[in-house]
Enzyme design. Sequence first.
Site, PDB file in Angstrom:
ATOM      1  NE  ARG A  35      -2.900   1.083   3.623  1.00 16.89           N
ATOM      2  CZ  ARG A  35      -4.054   0.989   4.266  1.00 16.89           C
ATOM      3  NH1 ARG A  35      -4.799   1.777   4.472  1.00 16.89           N
ATOM      4  NH2 ARG A  35      -3.294   0.736   5.624  1.00 16.89           N
ATOM      5  CG  ASP A  66      -4.409   2.528  10.866  1.00 14.88           C
ATOM      6  OD1 ASP A  66      -5.207   3.575  11.665  1.00 14.88           O
ATOM      7  OD2 ASP A  66      -4.490   2.253  10.118  1.00 14.88           O
TER       8      ASP A  66
END
Length: 551
Positions: free
Chosen positions: A189, A472
Amino acid sequence: MAYALVAGQAPPRLRVACRGRTTGWRITVAIEIAGPMLARYDEILTGQALELIERLHREFDGRRLELLGKRRERVAAIAAGGSLGFLPETAAVREDRDWRVAPAAPGLVDRRVEITGPTDRKMTVNALNAGAKVWLADQEDANTPLWENVIGGQLNLLDAVTRKIDFSSEAGKRYELRPDDELATIVVRPRGWHLPEKHLLVDGQRTSGSLVDFALYLVACGRLQLDRGQGPYFYLPKMESHLEARLWNDVFVAAQEFLGMPRGTIRATVLIETYPAAFEMEEILYELREHSAGLNAGRWDFMFSVIKTYRTRGTQYQLPDRNSVTMTVPFMRAYTELLVRTCHKRGAHAIGGMAAFIPSKDPAVNEQAFAKVEADKRREAGDGFDGSWVAHPGMVDTCRAVFDEVLGSEPNQLGKLREDVQVSADQLLDIGGAPGEVTEAGLRSNVSVAIQYLAAWLEGTGAVGIFNLMEDAATAEISRSQIWQWRHNKVVLDTGSVVSTDLVTQIADEEIAKLGDDPTRYTAARETFLDVANADDYTDFLTLPAYERFP
């Protein structure tokens, strides 16, 4: 190649001369490396990689910036009373029953459990060994874009692909890859379109973090992955429109041509994690159809985007405490069911959202966490998802067991078309249907999570266990966005207090005091948090001002 990179030095300007595939000898690439060249960085920052970054920057960065401007225009239109909806100009794409995405690529046919995590050395080994089918190697939300992380993460990926990676802890524990071939498929990613890379400059301009992460991995590992029988695979984050997907597709075509790879070699799964993208799922698949590997329900960023998109439209567009907003509330249910229906209609995989729970030393907490994860994955498997995410190796078995029970010997549920699903724009927009209230406990949790996460982020860690959840950047964004919206709307808490600048500042200091650490550790995090939470104007992404604090 006619250049030298010296470890420990940051050259004021680097010109790379290398062989060009179509233009002969001595292509000169003018690119400035503004970060130090540490050990082995020349294995990633090769002449070919730098040339690709420069080419992509020159050809596509103008479009990237234009599309970021269109995001701001859409938010302004909504603030003025407009709304989101399915696009009339792309109705033909949605109504055409014949088109399909490319067949699943090797290593992406069975995706029943995927583990996410940053690309530090220990996580790389643990994620590949965890028993998951896929590892989302995260250079975005679970990663801090320190220069050392950007390049070091790429080195770890290279070592993983060549099976040369290991790790030894300070306590002497050694981590190595399993000797068998049942390692997770790597899907990288890159950073979102909005994030810059300040350490690689073309004509004095910052490059795109997305293009840097993509190009460095593709050049270092793309051909190696093909030789292993898989390919260069990516997860694409934070997109808000099919035009942004079209940009990615054009980048893929250009990069494959540059490297002499067949068109369609690259495969990408798109995270549907912004509110606008939920109305353009089919169009996004269509734009990427020869490179598509499906869609993912990025639930946490989706919630962040819901708040962000309608932040100025009053309390009817306001969510309660974030822990009250489960996947079963009407607008979240509509979003996930539409995603499965859309994917399977077009032959694409539908991947469920992340279970943020992490194992605890407290047996009672563990029992509750595993029960919640199992229930969440059972709902997803029952809805037709082909797999789902976990954030910790300890949760892999729970997720896999649920999908094993539903899938049996089948690798996926692509045949489950969910033709019973009919989702309207009104259902997706039913934000007010979320139960719950805004409480002082919820405000305090948001403040504490955001500050604790930012402190770790500024120290170089992008995935942090807080209150038994793996946090996160997405959850930090939810926290600070809710606070901004509550303060903007002068929301009254369950205690009778009104959310104000003074109250948010007071609670920040009280929550820092509760942590028991040296309060100076949180100075930069507190300043960054209060700057965005108490600002008059909303900052699009928390990580943008935080990134400016890095050298």
